[in-house]
Structure formats: structure tokens, C-alpha cells
Design a protein around this motif. Structure first.
Motif, PDB file in Angstrom:
ATOM      1  N   LEU A   1      12.930  15.517   1.257  1.00 21.79           N
ATOM      2  CA  LEU A   1      12.335  14.867   0.735  1.00 21.79           C
ATOM      3  C   LEU A   1      10.717  14.487   1.155  1.00 21.79           C
ATOM      4  O   LEU A   1      10.021  14.622   2.187  1.00 21.79           O
ATOM      5  N   ALA A   2      10.078  14.330  -0.005  1.00 22.62           N
ATOM      6  CA  ALA A   2       8.296  13.658   0.047  1.00 22.62           C
ATOM      7  C   ALA A   2       8.073  12.227   0.777  1.00 22.62           C
ATOM      8  O   ALA A   2       8.078  11.452   0.047  1.00 22.62           O
TER       9      ALA A   2
ATOM     10  N   ILE B   1       1.108  -1.382  -0.168  1.00 24.06           N
ATOM     11  CA  ILE B   1      -0.497  -0.046   0.092  1.00 24.06           C
ATOM     12  C   ILE B   1       1.120   1.665  -0.039  1.00 24.06           C
ATOM     13  O   ILE B   1       0.183   2.025   0.106  1.00 24.06           O
ATOM     14  N   TRP B   2       2.093   1.222   0.039  1.00 20.43           N
ATOM     15  CA  TRP B   2       3.176   2.501  -0.055  1.00 20.43           C
ATOM     16  C   TRP B   2       2.764   3.268  -1.282  1.00 20.43           C
ATOM     17  O   TRP B   2       3.113   2.093  -2.524  1.00 20.43           O
ATOM     18  N   GLN B   3       2.936   4.337  -1.507  1.00 25.39           N
ATOM     19  CA  GLN B   3       3.585   5.776  -2.454  1.00 25.39           C
ATOM     20  C   GLN B   3       4.695   5.826  -2.726  1.00 25.39           C
ATOM     21  O   GLN B   3       4.935   6.636  -1.743  1.00 25.39           O
ATOM     22  N   ARG B   4       4.790   5.503  -4.110  1.00 22.91           N
ATOM     23  CA  ARG B   4       6.499   6.223  -4.535  1.00 22.91           C
ATOM     24  C   ARG B   4       5.724   7.990  -4.465  1.00 22.91           C
ATOM     25  O   ARG B   4       4.634   8.591  -5.038  1.00 22.91           O
ATOM     26  N   PRO B   5       6.283   9.097  -4.770  1.00 26.20           N
ATOM     27  CA  PRO B   5       5.785  10.668  -4.421  1.00 26.20           C
ATOM     28  C   PRO B   5       5.927  10.238  -6.401  1.00 26.20           C
ATOM     29  O   PRO B   5       6.108  10.041  -7.353  1.00 26.20           O
ATOM     30  N   ASN B   6       4.777  11.608  -6.522  1.00 25.69           N
ATOM     31  CA  ASN B   6       4.334  11.816  -7.823  1.00 25.69           C
ATOM     32  C   ASN B   6       6.010  12.289  -8.954  1.00 25.69           C
ATOM     33  O   ASN B   6       5.534  11.799  -9.917  1.00 25.69           O
ATOM     34  N   ALA B   7       6.964  12.804  -8.350  1.00 21.47           N
ATOM     35  CA  ALA B   7       8.067  13.135  -8.892  1.00 21.47           C
ATOM     36  C   ALA B   7       9.079  11.881  -9.835  1.00 21.47           C
ATOM     37  O   ALA B   7       9.382  11.071  -9.073  1.00 21.47           O
ATOM     38  N   ALA B   8       8.788  12.194 -11.036  1.00 20.30           N
ATOM     39  CA  ALA B   8       9.572  11.029 -11.544  1.00 20.30           C
ATOM     40  C   ALA B   8      11.052  10.627 -11.443  1.00 20.30           C
ATOM     41  O   ALA B   8      11.702  11.527 -10.975  1.00 20.30           O
ATOM     42  N   ILE B   9      11.776   9.439 -10.541  1.00 15.43           N
ATOM     43  CA  ILE B   9      12.836   9.324 -11.316  1.00 15.43           C
ATOM     44  C   ILE B   9      13.812   9.509 -12.134  1.00 15.43           C
ATOM     45  O   ILE B   9      14.420   8.736 -12.531  1.00 15.43           O
ATOM     46  N   GLY B  10      14.155   9.345 -13.195  1.00 17.01           N
ATOM     47  CA  GLY B  10      14.934  10.215 -13.940  1.00 17.01           C
ATOM     48  C   GLY B  10      15.939   9.333 -14.651  1.00 17.01           C
ATOM     49  O   GLY B  10      17.746   9.816 -14.264  1.00 17.01           O
TER      50      GLY B  10
ATOM     51  N   LEU C   1      17.342  13.357   7.414  1.00 20.34           N
ATOM     52  CA  LEU C   1      17.146  13.678   5.776  1.00 20.34           C
ATOM     53  C   LEU C   1      16.234  13.857   5.386  1.00 20.34           C
ATOM     54  O   LEU C   1      16.294  14.462   4.515  1.00 20.34           O
ATOM     55  N   ILE C   2      14.580  13.350   5.992  1.00 21.32           N
ATOM     56  CA  ILE C   2      14.193  13.770   5.207  1.00 21.32           C
ATOM     57  C   ILE C   2      13.910  15.079   5.517  1.00 21.32           C
ATOM     58  O   ILE C   2      13.460  16.432   4.379  1.00 21.32           O
TER      59      ILE C   2
ATOM     60  N   TYR D   1       9.918   6.679   0.607  1.00 18.72           N
ATOM     61  CA  TYR D   1      11.911   7.473   0.998  1.00 18.72           C
ATOM     62  C   TYR D   1      13.027   6.306   0.455  1.00 18.72           C
ATOM     63  O   TYR D   1      13.454   6.930  -0.092  1.00 18.72           O
ATOM     64  N   THR D   2      12.700   5.081  -0.201  1.00 19.24           N
ATOM     65  CA  THR D   2      13.427   5.038  -0.990  1.00 19.24           C
ATOM     66  C   THR D   2      13.701   5.450  -2.724  1.00 19.24           C
ATOM     67  O   THR D   2      14.458   5.447  -2.330  1.00 19.24           O
ATOM     68  N   SER D   3      12.814   5.449  -2.430  1.00 17.16           N
ATOM     69  CA  SER D   3      12.449   6.617  -4.140  1.00 17.16           C
ATOM     70  C   SER D   3      13.412   8.148  -3.920  1.00 17.16           C
ATOM     71  O   SER D   3      14.017   8.081  -4.886  1.00 17.16           O
ATOM     72  N   GLU D   4      12.565   8.848  -2.724  1.00 23.81           N
ATOM     73  CA  GLU D   4      13.980  10.175  -2.821  1.00 23.81           C
ATOM     74  C   GLU D   4      14.484   9.870  -2.246  1.00 23.81           C
ATOM     75  O   GLU D   4      15.718  10.517  -3.143  1.00 23.81           O
ATOM     76  N   LEU D   5      15.432   8.893  -2.152  1.00 24.92           N
ATOM     77  CA  LEU D   5      16.973   8.634  -1.886  1.00 24.92           C
ATOM     78  C   LEU D   5      17.865   8.566  -3.037  1.00 24.92           C
ATOM     79  O   LEU D   5      18.650   9.084  -3.443  1.00 24.92           O
ATOM     80  N   ALA D   6      16.753   7.279  -4.334  1.00 27.79           N
ATOM     81  CA  ALA D   6      17.181   7.716  -5.593  1.00 27.79           C
ATOM     82  C   ALA D   6      17.270   8.743  -6.285  1.00 27.79           C
ATOM     83  O   ALA D   6      18.224   9.230  -6.719  1.00 27.79           O
ATOM     84  N   ARG D   7      16.008  10.084  -6.312  1.00 29.79           N
ATOM     85  CA  ARG D   7      15.791  10.981  -6.191  1.00 29.79           C
ATOM     86  C   ARG D   7      17.270  12.689  -6.446  1.00 29.79           C
ATOM     87  O   ARG D   7      17.394  12.607  -6.659  1.00 29.79           O
ATOM     88  N   VAL D   8      17.415  12.476  -5.142  1.00 32.04           N
ATOM     89  CA  VAL D   8      18.516  12.702  -4.532  1.00 32.04           C
ATOM     90  C   VAL D   8      19.929  12.444  -4.227  1.00 32.04           C
ATOM     91  O   VAL D   8      20.786  13.374  -4.812  1.00 32.04           O
ATOM     92  N   ALA D   9      20.140  11.305  -4.674  1.00 33.24           N
ATOM     93  CA  ALA D   9      20.811  10.879  -5.267  1.00 33.24           C
ATOM     94  C   ALA D   9      21.411  10.829  -6.395  1.00 33.24           C
ATOM     95  O   ALA D   9      22.338  11.134  -6.766  1.00 33.24           O
ATOM     96  N   LEU D  10      20.508  10.904  -7.667  1.00 33.11           N
ATOM     97  CA  LEU D  10      21.016  11.277  -8.769  1.00 33.11           C
ATOM     98  C   LEU D  10      20.484  13.206  -8.719  1.00 33.11           C
ATOM     99  O   LEU D  10      22.041  13.093  -9.555  1.00 33.11           O
TER     100      LEU D  10
END
Length: 427
Positions: A117-118, A9-18, A111-112, A187-196
Motif C-alpha cells: 500500500l502507498a 493535511i493528509w494526502q491521497r496516493p496519486n493513483a485514482a481509485i476507479g 496489510l501495508i 490508508y483508507t484510499s489504498e484499502l479501497a484500491r485493493v478492495a476494488l
């Protein structure tokens, strides 16, 4: 349900991870991180911020493993309390581990906050609920040790734990206000976003199949045929570890952690169940853990069958636990059933291995991976940047495969069944 399990039921943020595909031509970087879970992404992010060029490679998609499938509990500490750590590691290393363990939840919530982080989160603490007098005594001992070190903790009476959880059957408990809950997939998705954003390169669906050393560099080969040269390699695959490093997979026991989620609770039920939003784990040998989600569901997890689930009935033990704790939920639908894989070590501590110069692996979250692996990733990055082994909170240890590892899961399955019987007798 038509399928045995659903998406979490967890959700990814709306922003795409590129994410970028891995280039066909061989590239050169400072660090290759194998595994894009919480530890791998935390390592990559902090290494990049220390000026290192980093490539992350994952066999699947971001959040597909346990980092995106866990219960989202952010719990500081280790399985062991301060006095045990001092006794077993000595004063210097013991103090290092105690201070590190105390900081792991901070590493997530800082970090959040700092990187905006969203990630939906609530930081009102974690309750370790005691169902026996022995467990209550253990909670009092833990409370004494952490209070002596200034931690924001509290021993709970029967009435207090009942009011804070709304659950039946507990004699008391222990509240650690340093803890909280997050949406782990976000959280995992947002870690990827800020790492990018920090110039880390991340390639998904790039299974690493071979590591070889030539002169001062490592050559990392993927199943697709693409290769990367790096000064250092960090293997951050944890419970999904395979034969990439000989013997490493035989040092852990991978287990399945199953979870169920109810439909969103009515206002009456939501007001009576975890009204302040704490996370809970109980004191049973085969414990269950639970929390409310950002959209108002009750999410409960625990150990599942060792084999892959086949039908929805494989989650029945969790649904029984849910109703044992909250009989009022008997008419509330279960809308989610999913599972992830976790790694346990025989001594219930994380293990850091450096089998060859420039090659590091860390395994064994012991059910506290969100905070532990976030904090450990930052320390590993410091080690990669400086070469100073003192940056690592845990001592580096040799790879020691578990004897008769092939039969270990059979023994674990039998132990789980026996522990369930003992837990049932204590109700």
C-alpha cells in the motif's frame, strides 16, 4: 483563516481509485457493506478474498468520514488491560480478546507490507505519557501485564519520556513498540484500491435509506432509488450511524475529535520534537494526542466542541495545549484545522450486534479505530464466510439504547468542561 477549518493535511496516493456507479437494475451479491471507512473496506476486502461477492455503499466519498480524518495513530490493545479482560469476560473469552487486541496494529502494518500500500508510515511505537504520579502507577501496572505476555513494551523514566517527546511536564510514561503512525487518508484510499482489485464493487454518494428482509435475502435501498439484494448486510457506519437499524444510533455517543497541524518544522525543531517519530497520547482526563506527519508537521488532536465548529477559535484549546507542551513552537504557524466524528460506548468497548439473521453492525472504536477496525473487518469477513460466531472476537450483544440518549450529549459536554478544569489544576 477565512474559513473556520481546512482540509486535513493528509494526502491521497496519486493513483485514482476507479469507483463504479451503482447500476440502475437491481443486483444480487453475497454481502452489502454500508460504510466505506476502515472497517467497511477491511470487511469487504477480506470477504472478497474468501470468495464472496461484495458491494460497498457509502453516503459520501472515500475518506470523508473519521477513517480519513483521524490522527493516524495505530495503537494495539483496548482501553482495558489483560487482567481486567480476564476478570470481566472469563478465561476463554478474555484470552481471545487479549490475543485479538495484541494483534490489531500488526493487522495494519502487515496489510501495508503484503499489499504494498502507498501509505506513509513509521512504526517506532506509541508513548502513553504520564502527567501525575497516579498515572505513572497505572502505566507501571499496564507495563507489568503486557510484559508478562511477551509484548515489546517499556516503562519510561522522566528523562526518557522528555528525550523521546521533547515535551514538557511529564513524569514518565509507557512505550508500546508494537504501535506506529500512518497517513489515515492514504490508508483508507489504498484499502479501497485493493478492495476494488479483489473485485469488490464500491459506490460512493449512495446513502442507504432502508433495509428489508424477504425470504433468505436482504433488500438494500438507496436514496437514489437503486437497490441491491444480498444474503448478508454489514452496517459499518460507526459514529455516522443513523436510523437505518432501529435503536443502534442510541447505543453510542458521537463526539468530535479536533486536530491542528503546524507548518513543517525547521530542522532544529524537528530534531528536538519526537525525534524517533513515535505517537503520543497523554494521561489527562481530556487527553491530547500528537505525532509528526510525513512532511514534518506536528499534528495534535483532542476533544472538540459538541456542536459543529463555527470559527478558528474552536481549535484554540488545542493550540494552547501545543504551546504548553512545546513553547518553542510559539512562532510556528498553524496551517491546518479539521475534525472528525468518533463513537464512544458507555463501557468503552466495541459492540457487535446481530439484530436479525444476516444483519450485523459494529460500533465503538474508542479512539483506536485504525488497528481495531482493520482487524475486526477481517474477523467479520470470516464470520460471513463460515457462519461461525467464534470468528468474532467480541461477544454478540443485543442493541441496548442508552437511557435518556437525547440528553446524553449535554451531560458529556458538562463532564468534558469539568474534566478540563481538573486537568488544569493538576498541571
Amino acid at each position: 483563516m477565512s474559513a473556520p477549518f481546512s482540509d486535513p493535511i493528509w494526502q491521497r496516493p496519486n493513483a485514482a481509485i476507479g469507483l463504479k456507479p451503482l447500476a440502475a437494475a437491481e443486483k444480487h451479491v453475497d454481502v452489502v457493506v454500508v460504510g466505506a471507512g476502515i472497517m467497511g473496506l477491511s470487511t469487504a476486502l477480506h470477504a472478497a478474498r474468501l470468495g464472496l461477492a461484495v458491494q460497498v455503499l457509502d453516503a459520501g466519498d472515500i475518506g470523508q468520514g473519521a477513517s480519513g480524518l483521524n490522527g493516524g495513530q495505530v495503537i494495539p490493545g483496548l482501553k482495558y488491560d489483560p487482567e481486567w479482560l480476564l476478570e470481566h469476560f472469563g478465561a476463554e473469552r478474555g484470552e481471545t480478546l487479549i490475543n485479538f487486541a495484541a494483534s490489531t496494529a500488526d493487522s495494519v502494518f502487515d496489510l501495508i507490507r503484503d499489499d504494498q500500500l502507498a501509505v506513509p508510515f513509521v512504526r517506532n511505537g506509541w508513548i502513553q505519557a504520564a502527567h501525575t504520579e497516579m498515572a505513572l502507577k497505572a502505566a507501571a501496572n499496564r507495563d507489568r501485564q503486557w510484559r508478562a505476555r511477551g509484548a515489546d513494551v517499556k516503562l519510561l523514566s522522566r528523562a526518557e519520556v522528555a528525550a523521546m517527546t521533547g515535551a514538557r511536564g511529564y513524569l514518565g510514561g509507557w512505550l508500546d513498540r508494537r504501535a506506529g503512525v500512518i497517513d489515515p487518508l492514504a490508508y483508507t484510499s489504498e484499502l479501497a484500491r485493493v478492495a476494488l482489485a479483489a473485485d469488490v464493487e464500491i459506490a460512493a454518494r449512495q446513502k442507504v435509506v432502508r433495509l428489508s428482509r424477504n425470504a433468505a435475502n436482504w433488500r438494500v435501498e438507496t436514496e437514489s432509488g437503486a437497490t441491491v439484494q444480498a444474503k448478508s448486510v454489514v452496517v459499518a457506519t460507526n459514529a455516522y450511524t443513523d436510523g437505518l437499524i432501529p435503536g443502534l444510533a442510541e447505543t453510542i455517543v458521537p463526539l468530535h475529535s479536533f486536530q491542528v497541524a503546524t507548518a513543517p518544522l525547521s530542522s532544529n525543531l524537528a530534531g528536538a520534537i519526537l525525534p524517533e517519530g513515535q505517537a503520543v497520547s497523554d494521561s489527562r482526563r481530556i487527553l491530547v494526542y500528537y505525532r509528526k506527519s510525513a512532511d514534518g508537521r506536528l499534528v495534535l488532536g483532542g476533544r472538540g466542541r459538541m456542536a459543529l465548529p463555527k470559527t478558528a477559535a474552536d481549535w484554540a484549546h488545542l493550540e494552547r495545549a501545543l504551546l504548553r507542551l512545546y513553547p518553542a513552537l510559539s512562532g510556528v504557524a498553524i496551517e491546518g484545522r479539521w475534525f472528525g466524528r468518533v463513537a464512544m460506548t458507555p463501557d468503552h468497548l466495541p459492540h457487535i450486534h446481530v439484530p436479525e439473521p444476516g444483519l450485523l453492525a459494529a460500533v465503538g472504536c474508542q479512539g483506536r479505530g485504525v488497528g481495531l477496525m482493520t482487524a475486526l473487518g477481517k474477523r467479520i469477513a470470516g464470520y460471513l464466510s463460515s457462519g461461525d460466531v467464534q470468528q468474532l472476537p467480541f461477544p454478540v450483544s443485543p442493541i441496548r439504547p442508552i437511557p435518556f440518549h437525547a440528553f446524553r450529549q449535554i451531560g458529556v459536554a458538562a463532564t468534558i468542561a469539568w474534566y478540563r478544569t481538573l486537568d488544569a489544576l493538576e498541571r
